[in-house]
Design an enzyme around this catalytic site. Structure first.
Site, PDB file in Angstrom:
ATOM      1  N   SER A   1      -9.468  -0.425   7.672  1.00 53.41           N
ATOM      2  CA  SER A   1      -8.950  -0.244   6.318  1.00 53.41           C
ATOM      3  C   SER A   1      -8.310  -1.444   5.642  1.00 53.41           C
ATOM      4  O   SER A   1      -8.025  -1.393   4.452  1.00 53.41           O
ATOM      5  CB  SER A   1      -7.951   0.916   6.288  1.00 53.41           C
ATOM      6  OG  SER A   1      -8.649   2.137   6.239  1.00 53.41           O
TER       7      SER A   1
ATOM      8  N   SER B   1      -9.606   1.930   3.362  1.00 58.04           N
ATOM      9  CA  SER B   1      -8.762   2.657   2.445  1.00 58.04           C
ATOM     10  C   SER B   1      -7.800   1.777   1.644  1.00 58.04           C
ATOM     11  O   SER B   1      -7.302   2.214   0.601  1.00 58.04           O
ATOM     12  CB  SER B   1      -7.946   3.688   3.237  1.00 58.04           C
ATOM     13  OG  SER B   1      -7.050   3.052   4.114  1.00 58.04           O
TER      14      SER B   1
ATOM     15  N   LYS C   1       0.854  -1.198   0.000  1.00 60.37           N
ATOM     16  CA  LYS C   1       0.000   0.000   0.000  1.00 60.37           C
ATOM     17  C   LYS C   1       0.890   1.248   0.000  1.00 60.37           C
ATOM     18  O   LYS C   1       1.939   1.267   0.653  1.00 60.37           O
ATOM     19  CB  LYS C   1      -0.892  -0.016   1.250  1.00 60.37           C
ATOM     20  CG  LYS C   1      -1.954   1.070   1.293  1.00 60.37           C
ATOM     21  CD  LYS C   1      -2.757   0.950   2.608  1.00 60.37           C
ATOM     22  CE  LYS C   1      -3.856   1.998   2.703  1.00 60.37           C
ATOM     23  NZ  LYS C   1      -4.582   1.919   3.996  1.00 60.37           N
TER      24      LYS C   1
END
Ligand SMILES: [Zn+2]
Lengths: 489, 487
Positions: free
Chosen positions: B179, B155, B80
């Site tokens: 997330s 996210s 990420k």
């Protein structure tokens, strides 16, 4: 006109003597090329995290215990949020609620009156970077992050000081204690001991504190006095003229000799303090606190008392010799070494002799740089030199020239004395031989002496010393001459 | 050659270790798959083909020389974009960090590299991890491989989408309030949010420091367990890092779950859950009973405050964490008339609307005069939420809830309404606030054919339990659904 009382509280930022910064491993060496002692943590790069330097905690605790503070077993680091380029993260990690140390005291004495100053708190915080304005093309400001993250302790006094001289005395005593503890190098020029002053006035007898102004940029003892004196006079003028004091931050302008407004209370920032979630509560065990307390060295005040009581020093001498921890150490080592060499001396006498010699001769050549002092000769050599004087081998006057030679050559005083044949001749036969020659060659003066003009004795002594190239023991030369003159027909 | 995209991390690592596959061919296959599919999915913000092939070649060389290989040797891993990667752009999907290349690797990235993992690239996300749909990415949203008209969640949407579509063997996401779990639930994959402090945050760009944790996203529980084993452990650079030794998570796979007490929160699905989620959750309880688990009803009385508490604490911390993005040292700078103006223009241009909203919320919550009423009170309620879990865990070994109240929703469906977007996190927020570990595993498909997730929570540092029950459940329901376009 009403009479006013001055009320002063001081905030001292003292840089701790750790090798590395408060939250990262970067060196805190002063004067390195800009931005060479930096890493992701002190540059506040995204993703970096702070880790507390245990050495800084230990040093702050040492200072706190020496000042009689209570050390909190769980203290909290907080973020002080404001935007400025010298702050890499745009927040400073400091302690706000729940500081490491609280409630200490420091007693200062000015012209015979003592004042107890409360130390409200001593907390840890990181220093900001250094902005260099007008650098480069002239318009721009460059930032050197070498200083960013350096470990500071902020020492906050109560509003307990009543004059600029008390303020100065407080700062001197505080600096001396921190240096004695080895936690701060006391270097005002390099900014490792900085001070802000909160100054207000109130009519004598009034309990309520007046509106205060915070003075910044007063980084020398001289500036502290001048800035406070100026500010007190300014406030009195305002108040006696019917005006009121605005709470504000003012800066000392040395060129103009004035304090000038920086920002008012209305413009004061909301720092939005909150506990730093990156740092768990700082835990200190009771055992660690007690160990630190037990390891505290003798503090300057106790040292001064001991020098007065045991070593026969005057208050003034004691004050000079305890002013720097290295000089105190040097003085005591010299006394101990002298006592070992001249065992007939009392402690009192040895103390006095070393104190006089070190102050009048040695310290002239000493160079202090923070906690380090470069001394011209070792304490052993001081003792050796004073022992030679004590045994009568050299005169006090000769000691000064021997010191110069020891400094220049690094040789021991005994060696210098031997090599230069300076040792006083205490052999009565040699003195007598020289004296007889002098008397024989100066019959008219001998006659004058016999006729009662005893002041020619000085002339005889001078001649004998000259004949002996200054090496005669003056006391013996005198004795021998008197004996010969009384014998002579 | 077997299709690397369909293989589990553990299978890939074994095939590479045995020589059946070379790391370079696995990497090439993954890069080819990204090239073919990521135009639609947009899971990656940056693909490092060269770096990945070099790392893979290094693994093949090491194997040829008979060196001992790491547990991820040759496995393609996506990271990420909020975790620092030395020499690789790291933007947090924000304009303010456009072009920023960190000089160091995050702790978790170091660990992945040390285990032989091949880092393929950086994954799309909501800007600064603020969002539940990936619609807050400044570089275009990632899409759900099950239906490209739908969100992959957020996210860590890019991480979940890449994992689901086989654009990496497994990925690392970060979880602040759900997330990794919510996008895993939307994309039909598994994600573990470890105990706060189990994984070092060093190099993870902070959103809310007291909540952030890096967590693995994988196509099955065993893979997630292996990934967790790699990234977990003490790191002296993170003062909140836990010192307890790391358990052997993978060893929990296949262990019996009979007699395990599973807590079901009373009225868990009463609030705003889709009927499909309610049904899947009910079916899950039956399946767990069939596995020999004992269901226990528990209460979490302060849970209803979790959303309010979270939206005070997380923005407060974020407002301070994001202050450093000011255009002075790195990233975007928009010059203004003076210093203040430069700050304002830079931050005005660099941050998206959701990030600005949270910075303002947080700044307000910390302001003089409001601190006690908001931040301090939120911290107190957080303590109560934590205590609820402690009490619940005296009656059960693990606790279950749906991961999210719905399956993946369509783009634009909630983007105009922040509150309904925030409601997506109602199940994942309480464990985050309590700092306890939680896993999301797929538990079925909705009538629309979209995956639904089950969240299992355990007491602090009991990730082992999550792996044990997660693996048993996954095996029992024989979960092997892949997105329709997968092969
Ligand atoms: Zn540093």
């Amino acid at each position: 006109m009403a009479e006013y009382e001055t009320v002063i509280g001081l905030e001292v930022h003292a840089q701790l003597t750790t090798k590395s910064k408060l939250f990262c491993g970067c060196s805190i060496e002063f004067g390195a090329p800009p931005n060479t002692h930096v890493c992701p943590v002190c540059l506040g790069l995204p993703g970096s995290l702070p880790v507390v330097n245990a050495g800084a905690v230990e040093r702050a605790m040492r200072a706190a215990l020496a000042l009689g503070c209570t050390v909190r077993e769980h203290s909290v680091f907080a973020r002080k949020n404001y935007f400025y380029p010298d702050l890499a993260k745009n927040y400073q990690i400091s302690q706000y609620e729940l500081p490491l140390n609280e409630n200490g005291r420091l007693v200062v004495e000015v012209e015979g009156t003592t004042r107890e100053v409360i130390i409200q708190r001593i907390h840890l915080e990181e220093d900001a970077a250094k902005n260099i304005h007008g650098a480069g093309s002239g318009e721009s400001t460059l930032v050197d992050y070498n200083r960013a993250g350096t470990a500071l302790m902020e020492i906050v006094s109560g509003p307990d000081l009543r004059s600029s001289s008390e303020a100065e005395e407080y700062l001197k005593r505080l600096r001396e204690i921190l240096m004695c503890l080895g936690v701060n190098d006391g270097n005002l020029e390099e900014g490792s001991f900085r001070c802000d002053a909160n100054v207000s006035i109130r009519p004598v007898g009034q309990k309520k504190l007046g509106t205060r102004c915070e003075l910044k940029n007063i980084n020398s003892f001289r500036f502290v006095r001048k800035a406070i004196d100026y500010e007190v006079a300014r406030q009195i003028t305002v108040v006696s003229g019917g005006g009121t004091i605005r709470q504000e931050t003012r800066t000392w302008n040395e060129t103009q000799g004035k304090t000038l407004p920086m920002r008012s209370k209305e413009e004061a920032m909301d720092y939005r303090y909150f506990p730093d979630p990156d740092l768990p509560a700082l835990a200190v065990t009771p055992e660690a606190i007690e160990a630190a307390r037990a390891a505290l060295p003798e503090l300057p005040e106790a040292k001064r008392a001991r020098y007065l009581a045991e070593l026969g020093l005057t208050a003034a001498d004691a004050s000079v010799l305890t002013g720097h921890p290295e000089i105190a150490r040097y003085f005591e080592a010299s006394v101990a070494a002298l006592l070992a060499r001249a065992n007939k001396l009392t402690r009192d006498a040895a103390g006095k002799r070393v104190a006089n010699f070190v102050q009048s001769e040695v310290l002239r050549y000493a160079k202090a740089d923070g906690l380090r002092v470069e001394l011209p000769v070792t304490s052993d050599h001081v003792a050796e030199l004073l022992a030679l004087v004590e045994s009568g081998e050299i005169s006090g006057k000769q000691a000064k020239s021997v010191l110069a030679d020891v400094m220049a050559s690094g040789k021991s005083p005994a060696k210098v004395v031997a090599e230069q044949g300076l040792s006083q001749v205490s052999d009565t036969a040699a003195i007598e031989a020289a004296a007889r020659e002098v008397l024989a060659a100066n019959a008219p003066n001998v006659a004058l002496y016999k006729a009662g003009k005893t002041n020619v004795m000085g002339f005889f002594v001078g001649q004998v010393m000259k004949a002996m190239k200054g090496a005669g023991n003056p006391r013996l030369v005198n004795e021998v001459l008197q004996k010969l003159l009384s014998e002579a027909p | 050659m077997r299709d690397a995209a369909g293989m589990a991390v553990t299978e890939l690592a074994a095939a590479i270790a045995s020589g059946e596959l070379s790391a370079v061919e696995v990497t090439r296959a993954t890069l080819a798959r990204i090239a073919a599919r990521d135009g639609v999915t947009h899971a990656y913000l940056h693909v490092d083909s060269e770096g990945a092939l070099q790392a893979a070649a290094q693994v093949d060389r090491a194997r040829a020389q008979g060196e001992k290989l790491g547990v991820l040797a040759g496995v393609p891993i996506g990271i990420k974009d909020c975790m620092c990667t030395r020499g690789l752009p790291t933007t947090c999907a924000s304009k303010i960090l456009e072009g920023y290349v960190p000089p160091y690797d995050a702790h978790v990235v170091e660990r992945v590299r040390a285990a032989g993992g091949v880092i393929v690239g950086k994954l799309n996300m909501d800007e600064f991890a603020m969002g539940s749909s990936n619609e807050n990415s400044a570089y275009g949203t990632a899409r759900n491989p099950w239906d490209s008209a739908r969100t992959p969640g957020g996210s860590s949407g890019g991480a979940a989408a890449a994992t689901a579509e086989g654009l990496a063997g497994a990925t690392l996401g970060s979880d602040t309030g759900g997330s990794v779990r919510q996008p895993a639930s939307y994309c039909g994959v598994t994600a573990i949010k470890p105990t706060y402090g189990r994984v070092s945050r060093y190099g993870l760009i902070a959103f809310a420091s007291s909540l952030d944790q890096v967590g693995p996203i994988a196509r099955n529980v065993r893979d997630a367990a292996r990934m967790l084993g790699v990234i977990a452990g003490h790191d002296p650079r993170d003062a909140t890092s836990v010192t307890r030794p790391v358990d052997d998570y993978e060893a929990e796979c296949g262990k019996d779950v009979r007699g395990l007490r599973v807590g079901v929160v009373k009225g868990a699905t009463d609030r705003g859950c889709d009927p499909a989620v309610v049904e899947a959750f009910a079916r899950t309880q039956k399946q767990l009973t069939a596995l020999g688990c004992e269901l226990v009803e528990v209460e979490l009385p302060h849970q209803e405050h979790a959303l309010a508490v979270y939206y005070i604490i997380a923005p407060a911390e974020a407002s301070s964490n994001l202050a450093r993005f000011d255009g002075m040292r790195y990233g975007l700078r928009v010059n203004g008339d003076d210093l203040r103006d430069t700050y304002a223009r830079t931050r005005g241009a660099g941050f998206g609307p959701e990030v600005k909203r949270r910075i303002m919320l947080g700044t307000y919550a910390l302001s003089a005069g409001y601190y006690d009423a908001f931040y301090l009170k939120a911290q107190k309620v957080r303590t109560l939420i934590k205590r609820d879990f402690t009490q619940a865990f005296s009656r059960c070994d693990v606790l279950i809830t749906p991961t999210a109240p719905t399956a993946a929703f369509k783009f634009g469906e909630k983007s105009g309404d922040p509150m309904s977007m925030y409601m997506q996190d109602i199940f994942t927020l309480p464990p985050s606030l309590a700092g306890i570990p939680a896993v999301s595993v797929p538990c079925g498909l909705s009538p629309d054919g979209l995956p639904i997730g089950l969240q299992i929570c355990a007491p602090e540092l009991e990730e082992k339990r999550l792996v044990r029950i997660g693996h048993a459940f996954e095996t029992a329901i024989a979960w092997n659904h892949r997105p329709p376009r997968f092969s």
